[in-house]
Design a protein around this motif. Structure first.
Motif, PDB file in Angstrom:
ATOM      1  N   ALA A 186      27.075  36.153  40.198  1.00  0.00           N
ATOM      2  CA  ALA A 186      28.508  35.840  40.136  1.00  0.00           C
ATOM      3  C   ALA A 186      29.318  36.939  40.815  1.00  0.00           C
ATOM      4  O   ALA A 186      30.274  36.662  41.556  1.00  0.00           O
ATOM      5  CB  ALA A 186      28.943  35.668  38.682  1.00  0.00           C
ATOM      6  N   PHE A 187      28.943  38.203  40.567  1.00  0.00           N
ATOM      7  CA  PHE A 187      29.644  39.312  41.213  1.00  0.00           C
ATOM      8  C   PHE A 187      29.455  39.258  42.730  1.00  0.00           C
ATOM      9  O   PHE A 187      30.398  39.475  43.492  1.00  0.00           O
ATOM     10  CB  PHE A 187      29.129  40.646  40.673  1.00  0.00           C
ATOM     11  CG  PHE A 187      29.555  40.946  39.260  1.00  0.00           C
ATOM     12  CD1 PHE A 187      30.565  40.233  38.641  1.00  0.00           C
ATOM     13  CD2 PHE A 187      28.940  41.970  38.550  1.00  0.00           C
ATOM     14  CE1 PHE A 187      30.973  40.524  37.338  1.00  0.00           C
ATOM     15  CE2 PHE A 187      29.339  42.275  37.253  1.00  0.00           C
ATOM     16  CZ  PHE A 187      30.350  41.546  36.651  1.00  0.00           C
ATOM     17  N   TYR A 188      28.249  38.992  43.159  1.00  0.00           N
ATOM     18  CA  TYR A 188      27.964  38.898  44.601  1.00  0.00           C
ATOM     19  C   TYR A 188      28.823  37.824  45.267  1.00  0.00           C
ATOM     20  O   TYR A 188      29.444  38.059  46.315  1.00  0.00           O
ATOM     21  CB  TYR A 188      26.477  38.588  44.797  1.00  0.00           C
ATOM     22  CG  TYR A 188      26.115  38.063  46.167  1.00  0.00           C
ATOM     23  CD1 TYR A 188      25.849  38.938  47.224  1.00  0.00           C
ATOM     24  CD2 TYR A 188      26.031  36.694  46.417  1.00  0.00           C
ATOM     25  CE1 TYR A 188      25.512  38.456  48.484  1.00  0.00           C
ATOM     26  CE2 TYR A 188      25.698  36.210  47.667  1.00  0.00           C
ATOM     27  CZ  TYR A 188      25.450  37.087  48.701  1.00  0.00           C
ATOM     28  OH  TYR A 188      25.118  36.610  49.953  1.00  0.00           O
ATOM     29  N   LEU A 189      28.884  36.654  44.671  1.00  0.00           N
ATOM     30  CA  LEU A 189      29.657  35.549  45.255  1.00  0.00           C
ATOM     31  C   LEU A 189      31.141  35.885  45.310  1.00  0.00           C
ATOM     32  O   LEU A 189      31.833  35.549  46.280  1.00  0.00           O
ATOM     33  CB  LEU A 189      29.418  34.271  44.454  1.00  0.00           C
ATOM     34  CG  LEU A 189      27.999  33.710  44.507  1.00  0.00           C
ATOM     35  CD1 LEU A 189      27.816  32.604  43.473  1.00  0.00           C
ATOM     36  CD2 LEU A 189      27.668  33.177  45.911  1.00  0.00           C
ATOM     37  N   ALA A 190      31.643  36.571  44.279  1.00  0.00           N
ATOM     38  CA  ALA A 190      33.048  36.974  44.278  1.00  0.00           C
ATOM     39  C   ALA A 190      33.327  38.015  45.353  1.00  0.00           C
ATOM     40  O   ALA A 190      34.367  37.959  46.033  1.00  0.00           O
ATOM     41  CB  ALA A 190      33.428  37.512  42.901  1.00  0.00           C
ATOM     42  N   LEU A 191      32.423  38.963  45.536  1.00  0.00           N
ATOM     43  CA  LEU A 191      32.630  40.001  46.541  1.00  0.00           C
ATOM     44  C   LEU A 191      32.505  39.441  47.948  1.00  0.00           C
ATOM     45  O   LEU A 191      33.212  39.886  48.875  1.00  0.00           O
ATOM     46  CB  LEU A 191      31.646  41.150  46.302  1.00  0.00           C
ATOM     47  CG  LEU A 191      31.938  41.941  45.026  1.00  0.00           C
ATOM     48  CD1 LEU A 191      30.756  42.817  44.647  1.00  0.00           C
ATOM     49  CD2 LEU A 191      33.200  42.779  45.189  1.00  0.00           C
ATOM     50  N   MET A 192      31.639  38.474  48.137  1.00  0.00           N
ATOM     51  CA  MET A 192      31.565  37.780  49.431  1.00  0.00           C
ATOM     52  C   MET A 192      32.872  37.027  49.700  1.00  0.00           C
ATOM     53  O   MET A 192      33.406  37.035  50.817  1.00  0.00           O
ATOM     54  CB  MET A 192      30.384  36.816  49.431  1.00  0.00           C
ATOM     55  CG  MET A 192      29.031  37.478  49.459  1.00  0.00           C
ATOM     56  SD  MET A 192      28.593  38.139  51.086  1.00  0.00           S
ATOM     57  CE  MET A 192      28.133  36.609  51.924  1.00  0.00           C
ATOM     58  N   THR A 193      33.410  36.390  48.671  1.00  0.00           N
ATOM     59  CA  THR A 193      34.686  35.677  48.814  1.00  0.00           C
ATOM     60  C   THR A 193      35.807  36.653  49.135  1.00  0.00           C
ATOM     61  O   THR A 193      36.658  36.378  49.994  1.00  0.00           O
ATOM     62  CB  THR A 193      35.009  34.905  47.529  1.00  0.00           C
ATOM     63  OG1 THR A 193      33.934  34.012  47.210  1.00  0.00           O
ATOM     64  CG2 THR A 193      36.289  34.101  47.688  1.00  0.00           C
ATOM     65  N   ALA A 194      35.836  37.786  48.452  1.00  0.00           N
ATOM     66  CA  ALA A 194      36.861  38.798  48.708  1.00  0.00           C
ATOM     67  C   ALA A 194      36.802  39.292  50.148  1.00  0.00           C
ATOM     68  O   ALA A 194      37.850  39.529  50.781  1.00  0.00           O
ATOM     69  CB  ALA A 194      36.696  39.969  47.735  1.00  0.00           C
ATOM     70  N   GLU A 195      35.608  39.447  50.677  1.00  0.00           N
ATOM     71  CA  GLU A 195      35.472  39.865  52.078  1.00  0.00           C
ATOM     72  C   GLU A 195      36.023  38.795  53.013  1.00  0.00           C
ATOM     73  O   GLU A 195      36.712  39.115  53.991  1.00  0.00           O
ATOM     74  CB  GLU A 195      34.001  40.142  52.402  1.00  0.00           C
ATOM     75  CG  GLU A 195      33.758  40.699  53.787  1.00  0.00           C
ATOM     76  CD  GLU A 195      34.265  42.126  53.956  1.00  0.00           C
ATOM     77  OE1 GLU A 195      34.357  42.582  55.120  1.00  0.00           O
ATOM     78  OE2 GLU A 195      34.557  42.793  52.938  1.00  0.00           O
ATOM     79  N   ASP A 235      36.949  36.950  37.506  1.00  0.00           N
ATOM     80  CA  ASP A 235      37.354  38.305  37.138  1.00  0.00           C
ATOM     81  C   ASP A 235      37.022  39.303  38.246  1.00  0.00           C
ATOM     82  O   ASP A 235      37.818  40.200  38.554  1.00  0.00           O
ATOM     83  CB  ASP A 235      36.679  38.735  35.839  1.00  0.00           C
ATOM     84  CG  ASP A 235      37.273  38.046  34.612  1.00  0.00           C
ATOM     85  OD1 ASP A 235      38.386  37.492  34.738  1.00  0.00           O
ATOM     86  OD2 ASP A 235      36.626  38.056  33.553  1.00  0.00           O
ATOM     87  N   MET A 236      35.843  39.178  38.846  1.00  0.00           N
ATOM     88  CA  MET A 236      35.480  40.090  39.922  1.00  0.00           C
ATOM     89  C   MET A 236      36.343  39.843  41.163  1.00  0.00           C
ATOM     90  O   MET A 236      36.728  40.796  41.860  1.00  0.00           O
ATOM     91  CB  MET A 236      34.000  39.966  40.269  1.00  0.00           C
ATOM     92  CG  MET A 236      33.538  40.896  41.393  1.00  0.00           C
ATOM     93  SD  MET A 236      33.851  42.666  41.068  1.00  0.00           S
ATOM     94  CE  MET A 236      32.552  43.012  39.886  1.00  0.00           C
ATOM     95  N   LEU A 237      36.672  38.598  41.427  1.00  0.00           N
ATOM     96  CA  LEU A 237      37.528  38.295  42.574  1.00  0.00           C
ATOM     97  C   LEU A 237      38.896  38.959  42.401  1.00  0.00           C
ATOM     98  O   LEU A 237      39.449  39.531  43.349  1.00  0.00           O
ATOM     99  CB  LEU A 237      37.681  36.777  42.726  1.00  0.00           C
ATOM    100  CG  LEU A 237      38.471  36.287  43.937  1.00  0.00           C
ATOM    101  CD1 LEU A 237      37.814  36.742  45.242  1.00  0.00           C
ATOM    102  CD2 LEU A 237      38.593  34.763  43.913  1.00  0.00           C
ATOM    103  N   HIS A 238      39.439  38.907  41.186  1.00  0.00           N
ATOM    104  CA  HIS A 238      40.715  39.570  40.909  1.00  0.00           C
ATOM    105  C   HIS A 238      40.592  41.085  41.083  1.00  0.00           C
ATOM    106  O   HIS A 238      41.444  41.732  41.719  1.00  0.00           O
ATOM    107  CB  HIS A 238      41.183  39.245  39.495  1.00  0.00           C
ATOM    108  CG  HIS A 238      42.295  40.122  39.010  1.00  0.00           C
ATOM    109  ND1 HIS A 238      43.559  40.091  39.560  1.00  0.00           N
ATOM    110  CD2 HIS A 238      42.328  41.082  38.043  1.00  0.00           C
ATOM    111  CE1 HIS A 238      44.327  40.975  38.944  1.00  0.00           C
ATOM    112  NE2 HIS A 238      43.604  41.588  38.028  1.00  0.00           N
ATOM    113  N   ALA A 239      39.521  41.664  40.544  1.00  0.00           N
ATOM    114  CA  ALA A 239      39.347  43.110  40.608  1.00  0.00           C
ATOM    115  C   ALA A 239      39.148  43.585  42.043  1.00  0.00           C
ATOM    116  O   ALA A 239      39.664  44.639  42.436  1.00  0.00           O
ATOM    117  CB  ALA A 239      38.162  43.532  39.740  1.00  0.00           C
TER     118      ALA A 239
END
Length: 332
Positions: A235-244, A269-273
């Motif tokens: 989940a964190f990986y997918l959010a960080l890929m989206t953020a990029e 939550d990770m996408l927000h952070a």
């Protein structure tokens, strides 16, 4: 197979007689509007979604159409909400629908998800459409960092405007890592992943996305298949890929998440952070259906069923994790 211009080039190369047999070229959604009305048209959002047949900023067909020898045979461009006509008499007879039933030109799926948001109050925003593909589209933000080697592009919205976009195959990556065995994980599992420094680095699907060509890595070790830690790190990986992807599109303002990932709280939550931007999740099953319905809504514009994602107490630790993820990525 993802690029209509490349498909046409290939088809015309392997079948030299095909060009002489072509009466009209039109996108797939407009094949159906043509069948229903007898009117041939091309929707600008379908032309503008990585076909190489359209110049988004110039609002016209690209030079590739001429180079393929297809000038004059591409159906004329129309806006998605343009009514092409009523259904044909034979369609009315076969379906029992009133002969006056209108048929709109039609719209590309990711742009259907975007449409409800661009009809609302003005201001910068981003929409993340999730599914097999995660498509990040930004309106009114900063200068985009468009780079074809990082899977960025210009889409075209329903109003004909160029939209900086980026994508990766997040849904496919989810399936690869979970093996089809997924369950819900929450804040406790997220804290455990952060405490152990467990990370998934790109790219799970190396043919696409902002880090394509890289080899997937787990740090410091790969968690067991089906484990809570594996799902939380994913989940964190997918959010960080989206953020990029959002960074590459110059995104600003609120982020609206549509589709399956809108129900993954660790992802939100990770996408927000990672972005420092407010995040909203769609309460609808699909924004695509809402956007398609809006083509026929006239002046009626139903509210987008979305809700803000409350800030998490763990935001500082999530932001620190995002920083360490990027540092680890830079070292590989």
């Amino acid at each position: 197979g993802l690029n209509a211009g490349a498909q046409l080039h290939w088809m015309l190369t392997v079948d030299p007689g095909l060009r002489d047999r072509i009466a009209c070229i039109l996108p797939y959604p407009q094949y159906w509007s043509h069948r229903l009305t007898g009117v041939a048209a091309s929707d600008v959002t379908s032309l503008g979604c990585h076909t190489d047949l359209w110049e988004p900023r110039a609002d016209r067909f690209s030079a590739l159409v001429d180079r393929l020898g297809l000038a004059g045979r591409a159906a004329p461009p129309r806006r998605p909400a343009d009514v092409l006509g009523p259904i044909l008499p034979e369609i009315a007879d076969a379906t029992g629908l009133p002969p006056s039933t209108p048929v709109s030109c039609g719209i590309h799926d990711s742009n259907a998800s975007l449409l409800p948001h661009i009809l609302g109050p003005a201001g910068p925003l981003s929409v993340v459409s999730t599914g097999t593909w995660v498509v990040a589209m930004s309106i009114g933000g900063g200068d985009p960092l468009l780079d074809p080697n990082r899977d960025t592009l210009l889409n075209v919205d329903a109003l004909g405007r160029a939209v900086p976009s980026a994508r990766f195959m997040g849904g496919r990556e989810f399936e690869i890592i979970t093996g089809g065995r997924a369950h819900a994980v929450g804040a406790a599992e997220g804290r455990a992943v952060i405490a152990r420094g467990l990370m998934l680095l790109p790219a799970v699907e190396p043919a696409t996305g902002p880090f394509r060509g890289r080899t997937m890595r787990w740090l410091p070790h790969e968690p067991a298949a089906g484990s809570d830690e594996r799902l939380a790190a994913l989940a964190f990986y997918l959010a960080l890929m989206t953020a990029e992807c959002l960074h590459l599109t110059g995104g600003a303002g609120p982020i609206h998440v549509e589709g399956p990932f809108a129900h993954n709280r660790l992802y939100l939550d990770m996408l927000h952070a990672a972005t420092g931007r407010p995040v909203f999740r769609s309460a609808a099953a699909t924004g695509t259906g809402i956007g398609a319905a809006l083509l026929c809504a006239g002046d009626r514009q139903p509210a987008v069923p979305s809700e803000p994602v409350p800030a998490s107490d763990a935001t500082p630790s999530y932001a620190s994790y995002a920083t360490h993820w990027h540092r680890a990525l830079d070292r590989t």
